[in-house]
Design a protein around this motif. Structure first.
Motif, PDB file in Angstrom:
ATOM      1  N   ALA A  24       0.844  -1.199   0.000  1.00  0.00           N
ATOM      2  CA  ALA A  24       0.000   0.000   0.000  1.00  0.00           C
ATOM      3  C   ALA A  24       0.872   1.240   0.000  1.00  0.00           C
ATOM      4  CB  ALA A  24      -0.901   0.007   1.226  1.00  0.00           C
ATOM      5  N   ARG A  25       0.409   2.241  -0.733  1.00  0.00           N
ATOM      6  CA  ARG A  25       0.991   3.578  -0.739  1.00  0.00           C
ATOM      7  C   ARG A  25       0.157   4.457  -1.640  1.00  0.00           C
ATOM      8  NH1 ARG A  25       6.239   4.031  -4.606  1.00  0.00           N
ATOM      9  NH2 ARG A  25       5.404   6.081  -5.001  1.00  0.00           N
ATOM     10  N   GLU A  26       0.349   5.737  -1.584  1.00  0.00           N
ATOM     11  CA  GLU A  26      -0.380   6.671  -2.436  1.00  0.00           C
ATOM     12  C   GLU A  26       0.201   6.653  -3.842  1.00  0.00           C
ATOM     13  OE1 GLU A  26      -3.079   8.725  -1.805  1.00  0.00           O
ATOM     14  OE2 GLU A  26      -3.207   7.528   0.026  1.00  0.00           O
ATOM     15  N   GLY A  27      -0.629   6.952  -4.805  1.00  0.00           N
ATOM     16  CA  GLY A  27      -0.165   7.101  -6.183  1.00  0.00           C
ATOM     17  C   GLY A  27       0.145   5.795  -6.868  1.00  0.00           C
ATOM     18  N   ARG A  28       1.065   5.858  -7.826  1.00  0.00           N
ATOM     19  CA  ARG A  28       1.457   4.704  -8.627  1.00  0.00           C
ATOM     20  C   ARG A  28       2.816   4.207  -8.158  1.00  0.00           C
ATOM     21  NH1 ARG A  28       0.469   8.384 -13.657  1.00  0.00           N
ATOM     22  NH2 ARG A  28       2.708   8.482 -13.486  1.00  0.00           N
ATOM     23  N   VAL A  29       3.175   3.022  -8.606  1.00  0.00           N
ATOM     24  CA  VAL A  29       4.518   2.517  -8.331  1.00  0.00           C
ATOM     25  C   VAL A  29       5.311   2.590  -9.631  1.00  0.00           C
ATOM     26  CG1 VAL A  29       3.913   1.089  -6.357  1.00  0.00           C
ATOM     27  CG2 VAL A  29       3.752   0.114  -8.632  1.00  0.00           C
ATOM     28  N   ARG A  30       6.576   3.025  -9.493  1.00  0.00           N
ATOM     29  CA  ARG A  30       7.422   3.215 -10.665  1.00  0.00           C
ATOM     30  C   ARG A  30       8.769   2.555 -10.464  1.00  0.00           C
ATOM     31  NH1 ARG A  30       6.330   9.131 -13.171  1.00  0.00           N
ATOM     32  NH2 ARG A  30       4.138   8.753 -13.571  1.00  0.00           N
ATOM     33  N   CYS A  31       9.411   2.258 -11.567  1.00  0.00           N
ATOM     34  CA  CYS A  31      10.731   1.634 -11.563  1.00  0.00           C
ATOM     35  C   CYS A  31      11.753   2.599 -10.976  1.00  0.00           C
ATOM     36  CB  CYS A  31      11.125   1.261 -12.986  1.00  0.00           C
ATOM     37  SG  CYS A  31      12.785   0.557 -13.133  1.00  0.00           S
ATOM     38  N   ALA A  32      12.583   2.088 -10.098  1.00  0.00           N
ATOM     39  CA  ALA A  32      13.621   2.911  -9.479  1.00  0.00           C
ATOM     40  C   ALA A  32      14.689   3.318 -10.493  1.00  0.00           C
ATOM     41  CB  ALA A  32      14.266   2.159  -8.326  1.00  0.00           C
ATOM     42  N   ALA A  54      -9.061  -0.461   0.134  1.00  0.00           N
ATOM     43  CA  ALA A  54      -9.976   0.657   0.375  1.00  0.00           C
ATOM     44  C   ALA A  54      -9.277   2.003   0.365  1.00  0.00           C
ATOM     45  CB  ALA A  54     -10.712   0.456   1.693  1.00  0.00           C
ATOM     46  N   ARG A  55      -8.017   2.038   0.717  1.00  0.00           N
ATOM     47  CA  ARG A  55      -7.296   3.308   0.777  1.00  0.00           C
ATOM     48  C   ARG A  55      -6.438   3.581  -0.462  1.00  0.00           C
ATOM     49  NH1 ARG A  55      -6.339   1.188   6.218  1.00  0.00           N
ATOM     50  NH2 ARG A  55      -8.013   1.980   7.504  1.00  0.00           N
ATOM     51  N   SER A  56      -6.609   2.793  -1.510  1.00  0.00           N
ATOM     52  CA  SER A  56      -5.807   2.964  -2.719  1.00  0.00           C
ATOM     53  C   SER A  56      -6.298   4.154  -3.535  1.00  0.00           C
ATOM     54  CB  SER A  56      -5.878   1.703  -3.584  1.00  0.00           C
ATOM     55  OG  SER A  56      -5.175   1.897  -4.789  1.00  0.00           O
ATOM     56  N   SER A  57      -5.364   4.934  -4.043  1.00  0.00           N
ATOM     57  CA  SER A  57      -5.742   6.056  -4.906  1.00  0.00           C
ATOM     58  C   SER A  57      -5.990   5.598  -6.342  1.00  0.00           C
ATOM     59  CB  SER A  57      -4.660   7.138  -4.867  1.00  0.00           C
ATOM     60  OG  SER A  57      -3.414   6.604  -5.230  1.00  0.00           O
ATOM     61  N   LEU A  58      -5.535   4.402  -6.693  1.00  0.00           N
ATOM     62  CA  LEU A  58      -5.804   3.814  -8.007  1.00  0.00           C
ATOM     63  C   LEU A  58      -6.997   2.869  -7.905  1.00  0.00           C
ATOM     64  CD1 LEU A  58      -2.292   2.703  -9.349  1.00  0.00           C
ATOM     65  CD2 LEU A  58      -3.643   4.656 -10.080  1.00  0.00           C
ATOM     66  N   PRO A  59      -7.705   2.643  -9.009  1.00  0.00           N
ATOM     67  CA  PRO A  59      -8.703   1.572  -9.000  1.00  0.00           C
ATOM     68  C   PRO A  59      -8.014   0.244  -8.684  1.00  0.00           C
ATOM     69  CG  PRO A  59      -8.936   2.935 -10.958  1.00  0.00           C
ATOM     70  CD  PRO A  59      -7.655   3.353 -10.282  1.00  0.00           C
ATOM     71  N   VAL A  60      -8.757  -0.660  -8.047  1.00  0.00           N
ATOM     72  CA  VAL A  60      -8.180  -1.932  -7.598  1.00  0.00           C
ATOM     73  C   VAL A  60      -9.019  -3.094  -8.115  1.00  0.00           C
ATOM     74  CG1 VAL A  60      -7.516  -3.323  -5.593  1.00  0.00           C
ATOM     75  CG2 VAL A  60      -7.342  -0.829  -5.487  1.00  0.00           C
ATOM     76  N   LEU A  61      -8.339  -4.071  -8.680  1.00  0.00           N
ATOM     77  CA  LEU A  61      -8.954  -5.337  -9.059  1.00  0.00           C
ATOM     78  C   LEU A  61      -8.573  -6.350  -7.989  1.00  0.00           C
ATOM     79  CD1 LEU A  61     -10.396  -7.207 -11.087  1.00  0.00           C
ATOM     80  CD2 LEU A  61      -8.161  -7.548 -12.168  1.00  0.00           C
TER      81      LEU A  61
END
Length: 150
Positions: A24-32, A54-61
């Motif tokens: 979990a975290r805000e926003g998207r995840v990106r390559c370092a 429930a706390r995701s800022s992105l839609p979740v499947l």
């Protein structure tokens, strides 16, 4: 892609760098390394579901599955591919119904596999049973489009 409870290790589709992806975290995840959007595929359980979904800022499947379920195993590669195809636009959470009966009961999951689509912390649609890959892609695409039109 390796899925663990707290995080996953994902190879970047753009450059191949292995990245740890948090549950979990805000926003998207990106390559370092190259900063491309990464597929976001993690596991959750009764204790971590709300934080991961429930706390995701992105839609979740959410893929509700069980290890003994043949249809669940059949659609697992499709679900993983959907995470890759929709990197930066969708988070995918795997939920083992046997290990997380509380979440399954709370969401009235009576058959598996069940795919739940969440946006803004609320379930917006669901599909039950193993469907062909293209039907699942179409369902996810329609669900993402409905979220973007809000």
């Amino acid at each position: 892609m390796t899925v663990t409870q707290a995080s996953a290790v994902v190879a970047c589709p753009a450059c191949g760098t292995r990245n740890r992806v948090p549950q979990a975290r805000e926003g998207r995840v990106r390559c370092a390394s190259c900063h491309a959007d990464l597929p976001w595929l993690v596991s959750a359980d009764d204790a971590t579901f709300d934080e991961a979904v429930a706390r995701s800022s992105l839609p979740v499947l959410v893929d509700v599955w069980a290890p003994w379920c043949g249809p669940c195993r059949a659609i697992a590669p499709v679900v993983e591919q959907l995470a890759t195809e929709n990197a930066g636009r969708l988070k995918v959470v795997k939920l083992n119904a046997d290990e997380s009966p509380g979440v399954a009961a709370r969401h009235q999951v009576t058959g598996i596999p069940t795919l739940l689509f969440y946006a803004g912390g609320r379930e917006t649609s669901r599909t039950v049973g193993a469907a062909p890959a293209q039907q699942l892609r179409d369902w996810v695409g329609t669900s993402l489009q409905a979220v973007s039109q809000r």
